[in-house]
Write a protein that holds these residues in place. Structure first.
Motif, mmCIF file in Angstrom:
data_model
loop_
_atom_site.group_PDB
_atom_site.id
_atom_site.type_symbol
_atom_site.label_atom_id
_atom_site.label_comp_id
_atom_site.label_asym_id
_atom_site.label_seq_id
_atom_site.Cartn_x
_atom_site.Cartn_y
_atom_site.Cartn_z
ATOM 1 N N THR A 183 90.817 4.021 -94.070
ATOM 2 C CA THR A 183 91.618 5.072 -94.304
ATOM 3 C C THR A 183 93.097 4.465 -94.334
ATOM 4 O O THR A 183 93.481 3.455 -93.502
ATOM 5 N N GLU A 187 97.297 10.561 -97.470
ATOM 6 C CA GLU A 187 96.107 9.824 -96.673
ATOM 7 C C GLU A 187 94.964 9.625 -97.789
ATOM 8 O O GLU A 187 94.857 10.665 -98.333
ATOM 9 N N ASN A 214 97.138 5.332 -94.539
ATOM 10 C CA ASN A 214 97.983 6.471 -94.076
ATOM 11 C C ASN A 214 99.262 5.787 -94.456
ATOM 12 O O ASN A 214 99.668 5.095 -94.273
ATOM 13 N N LYS A 258 91.352 8.359 -97.797
ATOM 14 C CA LYS A 258 89.999 8.201 -96.944
ATOM 15 C C LYS A 258 88.803 8.031 -97.556
ATOM 16 O O LYS A 258 88.234 8.909 -98.262
#
Length: 165
Positions: free
Chosen positions: A105, A130, A107, A132
Motif C-alpha cells: 500500500t 492510496e 499512501n 493498494k
C-alpha cells in the motif's frame, strides 16, 4: 523506449511496475459535480533510477474522449519506505505528494501545489491518494479538497488489472 533494469531502491515496489488498465468503469463523485464514470490506464515504468516514470490517462467510457492526464515521477527515498509523487496535470496544476509504502500500500498526501494563471475555479487545495495491491488488482482511491469544499472528500475510486507485456 527500451525497458531499463529496476533500480535496487525500487525492489520493494517491483509489484507496481508495468501498465495497469481498468476492466470496468471507475467512479467519480464530488459534492459540486454530478457523479460520473470513467476508464483509465496508468503506467509505472522503470527508468534505471530510484524512481518510476508515471502516467495516467483517463477517458469517457462511452464517448471515448480524453478526460484527464497526469504525468510525473514516483520517487523512493533510498533506504526508507518514504516516497514522493511529482505530477503535472493537463488542466494546469503541478503537485508534490509525499507519503510511505507499507506492505503493498502506498499512501500519499499533497505537500505542494501550483496552478498556472487562468485556471478556472475552484482551486484544488489538498489531495490524498492510496494505491493498494489487492490480489492481482491495483486499487486507487483519490480524495481532494477545493476552495469551495475545504474538507478532504472522496473524488475517484478505481480498480485496475495489470496488462501483460
Amino acid at each position: 523506449m527500451k525497458r531499463l533494469p529496476l533500480h535496487k531502491t525500487l525492489e520493494s515496489l517491483a509489484w507496481l511496475e508495468g501498465t495497469w488498465r481498468m476492466e470496468n468503469d471507475g467512479h467519480g463523485k464530488y459534492p459540486t459535480m454530478e457523479d460520473f464514470k470513467y476508464r483509465e490506464e496508468i503506467n509505472f515504468t522503470s527508468i534505471g533510477q530510484p524512481m518510476f516514470n508515471y502516467t495516467a490517462q483517463s477517458w469517457h467510457p462511452e464517448a471515448k474522449r480524453p478526460m484527464h492526464r497526469e504525468t510525473g515521477f514516483l520517487k523512493v527515498i533510498p533506504g526508507t519506505n518514504k516516497v514522493s509523487l511529482i505530477l503535472a496535470h493537463n488542466f494546469g496544476l503541478t503537485t508534490i505528494e509525499q507519503g510511505e509504502v507499507i506492505d503493498k500500500t502506498i499512501n500519499l498526501n499533497s505537500v505542494s501545489m501550483q496552478r498556472i494563471e487562468g485556471v478556472k475555479p475552484p482551486a484544488v487545495t489538498q489531495m490524498r491518494r492510496e494505491f493498494k495491491l489487492n490480489g492481482n488488482c491495483l486499487e486507487h482511491a483519490f480524495y481532494m479538497a477545493t476552495s469551495n469544499t475545504p474538507e478532504l472528500t472522496e473524488h475517484l475510486r478505481a480498480k485496475y488489472v495489470k496488462v501483460e507485456a
